[in-house]
Write a protein that holds these residues in place. Structure first.
Motif, PDB file in Angstrom:
ATOM      1  N   SER A 132       0.813  -1.212   0.000  1.00  0.00           N
ATOM      2  CA  SER A 132       0.000   0.000   0.000  1.00  0.00           C
ATOM      3  C   SER A 132       0.853   1.271   0.000  1.00  0.00           C
ATOM      4  N   GLY A 133       1.795   1.379   0.932  1.00  0.00           N
ATOM      5  CA  GLY A 133       2.553   2.615   1.070  1.00  0.00           C
ATOM      6  C   GLY A 133       3.790   2.720   0.210  1.00  0.00           C
ATOM      7  N   GLY A 134       4.287   1.582  -0.242  1.00  0.00           N
ATOM      8  CA  GLY A 134       5.447   1.605  -1.125  1.00  0.00           C
ATOM      9  C   GLY A 134       6.791   1.718  -0.430  1.00  0.00           C
ATOM     10  N   SER A 135       6.831   1.611   0.894  1.00  0.00           N
ATOM     11  CA  SER A 135       8.127   1.653   1.588  1.00  0.00           C
ATOM     12  C   SER A 135       8.989   0.489   1.146  1.00  0.00           C
ATOM     13  N   THR A 136      10.258   0.777   0.919  1.00  0.00           N
ATOM     14  CA  THR A 136      11.165  -0.257   0.417  1.00  0.00           C
ATOM     15  C   THR A 136      12.366  -0.457   1.335  1.00  0.00           C
ATOM     16  N   TYR A 137      12.893  -1.663   1.305  1.00  0.00           N
ATOM     17  CA  TYR A 137      14.125  -2.010   2.010  1.00  0.00           C
ATOM     18  C   TYR A 137      14.963  -2.876   1.080  1.00  0.00           C
ATOM     19  N   TYR A 138      16.275  -2.745   1.221  1.00  0.00           N
ATOM     20  CA  TYR A 138      17.191  -3.499   0.381  1.00  0.00           C
ATOM     21  C   TYR A 138      18.322  -4.089   1.218  1.00  0.00           C
ATOM     22  N   ALA A 139      18.794  -5.240   0.786  1.00  0.00           N
ATOM     23  CA  ALA A 139      20.024  -5.771   1.355  1.00  0.00           C
ATOM     24  C   ALA A 139      21.184  -4.879   0.915  1.00  0.00           C
ATOM     25  N   ASP A 140      22.183  -4.751   1.774  1.00  0.00           N
ATOM     26  CA  ASP A 140      23.334  -3.906   1.439  1.00  0.00           C
ATOM     27  C   ASP A 140      24.003  -4.357   0.146  1.00  0.00           C
ATOM     28  N   SER A 141      23.983  -5.650  -0.111  1.00  0.00           N
ATOM     29  CA  SER A 141      24.685  -6.201  -1.266  1.00  0.00           C
ATOM     30  C   SER A 141      24.051  -5.796  -2.599  1.00  0.00           C
ATOM     31  N   VAL A 142      22.809  -5.312  -2.564  1.00  0.00           N
ATOM     32  CA  VAL A 142      22.134  -4.962  -3.817  1.00  0.00           C
ATOM     33  C   VAL A 142      21.756  -3.490  -3.898  1.00  0.00           C
ATOM     34  N   LYS A 143      21.965  -2.740  -2.835  1.00  0.00           N
ATOM     35  CA  LYS A 143      21.619  -1.318  -2.848  1.00  0.00           C
ATOM     36  C   LYS A 143      22.320  -0.598  -3.977  1.00  0.00           C
ATOM     37  N   GLY A 144      21.566   0.226  -4.675  1.00  0.00           N
ATOM     38  CA  GLY A 144      22.128   0.979  -5.785  1.00  0.00           C
ATOM     39  C   GLY A 144      22.134   0.227  -7.097  1.00  0.00           C
ATOM     40  N   ARG A 145      21.875  -1.079  -7.048  1.00  0.00           N
ATOM     41  CA  ARG A 145      21.852  -1.892  -8.279  1.00  0.00           C
ATOM     42  C   ARG A 145      20.466  -2.463  -8.568  1.00  0.00           C
ATOM     43  N   PHE A 146      19.727  -2.818  -7.520  1.00  0.00           N
ATOM     44  CA  PHE A 146      18.403  -3.422  -7.675  1.00  0.00           C
ATOM     45  C   PHE A 146      17.335  -2.419  -7.254  1.00  0.00           C
ATOM     46  N   THR A 147      16.181  -2.502  -7.903  1.00  0.00           N
ATOM     47  CA  THR A 147      15.047  -1.656  -7.553  1.00  0.00           C
ATOM     48  C   THR A 147      13.791  -2.509  -7.506  1.00  0.00           C
ATOM     49  N   ILE A 148      13.071  -2.433  -6.394  1.00  0.00           N
ATOM     50  CA  ILE A 148      11.808  -3.152  -6.253  1.00  0.00           C
ATOM     51  C   ILE A 148      10.669  -2.159  -6.470  1.00  0.00           C
ATOM     52  N   SER A 149       9.630  -2.619  -7.152  1.00  0.00           N
ATOM     53  CA  SER A 149       8.472  -1.759  -7.404  1.00  0.00           C
ATOM     54  C   SER A 149       7.232  -2.634  -7.497  1.00  0.00           C
ATOM     55  N   ARG A 150       6.058  -1.980  -7.458  1.00  0.00           N
ATOM     56  CA  ARG A 150       4.829  -2.757  -7.601  1.00  0.00           C
ATOM     57  C   ARG A 150       3.848  -2.018  -8.486  1.00  0.00           C
ATOM     58  N   ASP A 151       3.016  -2.791  -9.148  1.00  0.00           N
ATOM     59  CA  ASP A 151       1.997  -2.254 -10.040  1.00  0.00           C
ATOM     60  C   ASP A 151       0.654  -2.748  -9.527  1.00  0.00           C
ATOM     61  N   HIS A 152      -0.133  -1.842  -8.968  1.00  0.00           N
ATOM     62  CA  HIS A 152      -1.411  -2.251  -8.390  1.00  0.00           C
ATOM     63  C   HIS A 152      -2.360  -2.799  -9.450  1.00  0.00           C
ATOM     64  N   ALA A 153      -2.392  -2.172 -10.590  1.00  0.00           N
ATOM     65  CA  ALA A 153      -3.323  -2.588 -11.637  1.00  0.00           C
ATOM     66  C   ALA A 153      -3.027  -4.012 -12.110  1.00  0.00           C
ATOM     67  N   GLU A 154      -1.731  -4.341 -12.176  1.00  0.00           N
ATOM     68  CA  GLU A 154      -1.326  -5.669 -12.650  1.00  0.00           C
ATOM     69  C   GLU A 154      -1.166  -6.662 -11.503  1.00  0.00           C
ATOM     70  N   ASN A 155      -1.275  -6.194 -10.250  1.00  0.00           N
ATOM     71  CA  ASN A 155      -1.060  -7.042  -9.077  1.00  0.00           C
ATOM     72  C   ASN A 155       0.285  -7.762  -9.162  1.00  0.00           C
ATOM     73  N   THR A 156       1.287  -6.993  -9.520  1.00  0.00           N
ATOM     74  CA  THR A 156       2.602  -7.571  -9.781  1.00  0.00           C
ATOM     75  C   THR A 156       3.685  -6.762  -9.081  1.00  0.00           C
ATOM     76  N   VAL A 157       4.670  -7.470  -8.570  1.00  0.00           N
ATOM     77  CA  VAL A 157       5.859  -6.855  -7.983  1.00  0.00           C
ATOM     78  C   VAL A 157       7.039  -7.146  -8.902  1.00  0.00           C
TER      79      VAL A 157
END
Length: 124
Positions: A54-79
């Motif tokens: 709902s809120g979109g708050s994100t957390y990342y492992a240190d090993s992937v910060k700056g390289r990986f991005t997580i996102s979600r699409d409500h319409a597609e119900n997909t992360v």
């Protein structure tokens, strides 16, 4: 019945990119956190990233910060997990998981639902 179905894995050269998808179905996820974990051969499953549905708050492992991005699409119900600048050490089976809001996102314990995983292989 809740289903999480991952896709998008494959073989890529070091420095390349992949985008993983996790299609979620079977319930409303508005009070849930969606996370990505990975497990390499002979290693424990480890946290990669998470996002509040709902809120979109994100957390990342240190090993992937700056390289990986997580996102979600409500319409597609997909992360999604956009993975850039991939390294051989990113090679693993990547799984998505869903857990109720309020869980400790970095560990597997609080996640109630899991996908079957998708293989990511990064060649050097």
């Amino acid at each position: 019945q809740v289903q999480l179905v991952e896709s998008g894995g494959g073989l890529v050269q070091a420095g390349g990119s992949l985008r993983l998808s996790c299609a979620a179905s079977g319930r409303t996820f508005s009070n849930y956190v969606l996370g990505w974990f990975r497990q390499a051969p002979g290693k424990e499953r480890e946290f990669v990233a998470s996002i509040s549905w709902s809120g979109g708050s994100t957390y990342y492992a240190d090993s992937v910060k700056g390289r990986f991005t997580i996102s979600r699409d409500h319409a597609e119900n997909t992360v999604y997990l956009q993975m850039n600048s991939l390294k051989p050490e990113d090679t693993a089976v990547y799984s998505c998981a869903a857990g109720r809001r309020g869980i400790v996102v970095f560990i597997t314990l609080g996640y109630s639902y899991w996908g079957q995983g998708t293989q990511v292989t990064v060649s050097s």
